[in-house]
Design a protein around this motif. Structure first.
Motif, PDB file in Angstrom:
ATOM      1  N   GLU A 180       0.818  -1.215   0.000  1.00 38.51           N
ATOM      2  CA  GLU A 180       0.000   0.000   0.000  1.00 38.51           C
ATOM      3  C   GLU A 180       0.853   1.267   0.000  1.00 38.51           C
ATOM      4  O   GLU A 180       0.575   2.214  -0.749  1.00 38.51           O
ATOM      5  N   ALA A 181       1.888   1.314   0.822  1.00 44.70           N
ATOM      6  CA  ALA A 181       2.710   2.517   0.906  1.00 44.70           C
ATOM      7  C   ALA A 181       3.475   2.751  -0.395  1.00 44.70           C
ATOM      8  O   ALA A 181       3.539   3.889  -0.896  1.00 44.70           O
ATOM      9  N   ASP A 182       4.045   1.691  -0.957  1.00 42.10           N
ATOM     10  CA  ASP A 182       4.780   1.838  -2.211  1.00 42.10           C
ATOM     11  C   ASP A 182       3.843   2.205  -3.353  1.00 42.10           C
ATOM     12  O   ASP A 182       4.201   2.988  -4.239  1.00 42.10           O
ATOM     13  N   VAL A 242       1.941   6.118  -7.406  1.00 44.50           N
ATOM     14  CA  VAL A 242       0.872   6.927  -7.990  1.00 44.50           C
ATOM     15  C   VAL A 242       1.299   8.381  -8.145  1.00 44.50           C
ATOM     16  O   VAL A 242       0.886   9.061  -9.097  1.00 44.50           O
ATOM     17  N   THR A 243       2.150   8.871  -7.251  1.00 44.50           N
ATOM     18  CA  THR A 243       2.618  10.258  -7.400  1.00 44.50           C
ATOM     19  C   THR A 243       3.409  10.427  -8.691  1.00 44.50           C
ATOM     20  O   THR A 243       3.340  11.480  -9.334  1.00 44.50           O
ATOM     21  N   GLU A 269      13.247  11.528  -7.255  1.00 40.41           N
ATOM     22  CA  GLU A 269      12.844  12.666  -6.411  1.00 40.41           C
ATOM     23  C   GLU A 269      11.362  12.605  -6.093  1.00 40.41           C
ATOM     24  O   GLU A 269      10.937  12.877  -4.960  1.00 40.41           O
ATOM     25  N   THR A 270      10.554  12.253  -7.076  1.00 41.43           N
ATOM     26  CA  THR A 270       9.098  12.182  -6.882  1.00 41.43           C
ATOM     27  C   THR A 270       8.736  11.032  -5.942  1.00 41.43           C
ATOM     28  O   THR A 270       7.874  11.180  -5.059  1.00 41.43           O
ATOM     29  N   LEU A 271       9.391   9.893  -6.098  1.00 41.33           N
ATOM     30  CA  LEU A 271       9.144   8.765  -5.206  1.00 41.33           C
ATOM     31  C   LEU A 271       9.528   9.121  -3.773  1.00 41.33           C
ATOM     32  O   LEU A 271       8.826   8.756  -2.820  1.00 41.33           O
ATOM     33  N   ALA A 272      10.630   9.835  -3.601  1.00 43.45           N
ATOM     34  CA  ALA A 272      11.072  10.217  -2.249  1.00 43.45           C
ATOM     35  C   ALA A 272      10.093  11.162  -1.589  1.00 43.45           C
ATOM     36  O   ALA A 272       9.828  11.073  -0.379  1.00 43.45           O
ATOM     37  N   ARG A 274      17.830  12.095 -16.854  1.00 43.87           N
ATOM     38  CA  ARG A 274      17.027  13.205 -16.335  1.00 43.87           C
ATOM     39  C   ARG A 274      15.683  12.702 -15.806  1.00 43.87           C
ATOM     40  O   ARG A 274      15.229  13.113 -14.729  1.00 43.87           O
ATOM     41  N   VAL A 275      15.051  11.807 -16.542  1.00 38.49           N
ATOM     42  CA  VAL A 275      13.786  11.228 -16.092  1.00 38.49           C
ATOM     43  C   VAL A 275      14.014  10.343 -14.878  1.00 38.49           C
ATOM     44  O   VAL A 275      13.203  10.334 -13.940  1.00 38.49           O
ATOM     45  N   HIS A 276      15.110   9.608 -14.876  1.00 41.20           N
ATOM     46  CA  HIS A 276      15.431   8.760 -13.730  1.00 41.20           C
ATOM     47  C   HIS A 276      15.564   9.601 -12.465  1.00 41.20           C
ATOM     48  O   HIS A 276      14.993   9.266 -11.408  1.00 41.20           O
TER      49      HIS A 276
END
Length: 262
Positions: A169-171, A176-177, A257-260, A250-252
């Motif tokens: 659930e958390a991952d 989703v972000t 950053e978004t996952l963090a 760049r996408v990586h």
């Protein structure tokens, strides 16, 4: 043993595994649940076992000093300089459904670092393979070098994952972000999606709960095509777990950053 000789042997392993698997595809084959009902359905078929046995036998005959790490049978000589990492059918659920989005993963590590890898789809007759410095495709469309495509922004990216339902659930919430940011997301594909990153058709893959045999054979292909493979923290992904794969650094970086933040 030279890199060229290992390339020839990787193709030989693909040949023997393909011959073992194809008689079972789109037939009324028996399917077992590895968990025996104790967890989420994890199927294994006679085709998985036949293909891994065929590859193991060939490795033992050709390189008796090499180690073997496979999905279906016991590890052998993991302390050897060279260790083969095998997943006879990555995408078994697609396989038993008659869908061609599966493949045989063949990897080789030297002192624990991936140095050769291949994804072989014998039904479609396609091979994606590389040594970390160069990657190539061989199939009905001919033979060519594999190259990732440039993608400057996460907002322009095509994202793949096998299924968000495989994530905790958390991952899943963190995934989703990223999914809300990209141009397009698609589900399914298993190992095939990773090869589409190497071929320049997909920009990003985010997964969780991978085993080492799910990712090690794909790392030399993706890196050989110019891509990057890490865990969610940016560390090496050779142990599996949570993985981020991208064609453009760049996408990586933006995905990490978004996952963090998520």
């Amino acid at each position: 043993m030279s890199a060229v000789d290992f390339e020839a042997f990787v193709h030989e392993l693909a040949d023997v595994s393909g011959r073992a698997i194809l008689p079972f595809f789109r037939t009324a084959l028996g399917v077992e649940d590895k968990t025996r009902g104790a967890a989420a359905f994890d199927p294994v078929t006679a085709a998985d076992r036949a293909a891994e046995q065929a590859m193991r036998s060939l490795i033992r005959r050709s390189f008796p000093g090499h180690g073997i790490r496979g999905e279906e049978y016991e590890d052998e000589h993991l302390d050897a300089e060279f260790v083969w990492v095998l997943d006879p059918i990555d995408g078994t659920k697609s396989f038993i459904a008659g869908m061609p989005a599966w493949g045989t993963l063949i990897g080789l590590t030297r002192h624990g670092a991936p140095c050769w890898g291949m994804m072989h789809q014998p039904f479609i007759r396609e091979r994606f393979y590389g040594n970390g410095e160069i990657a190539r495709y061989r199939g009905p469309a001919g033979e060519r070098r594999l190259m990732v495509r440039p993608c400057e922004s996460l907002a322009d990216a095509l994202l793949f994952t096998t299924s968000p339902l495989l994530m905790g659930e958390a991952d899943r919430a963190r995934f989703v972000t990223v999914e809300k940011t990209v141009r397009l997301s698609r589900y399914g594909g298993d190992c095939y999606g990773y090869c589409m990153v190497a071929a320049g058709h997909v920009d990003l893959i985010i997964e969780t709960n991978l085993q080492d045999h799910d990712i090690v054979p794909l790392i030399p292909v993706i890196e050989g095509a110019g891509g990057i493979v890490t865990d969610w923290e940016g560390n090496p992904a050779t142990g599996g777990g949570r993985v981020v794969v991208a064609g453009d650094r760049r996408v990586h970086e933006q995905a990490l950053e978004t996952l963090a933040r998520g």
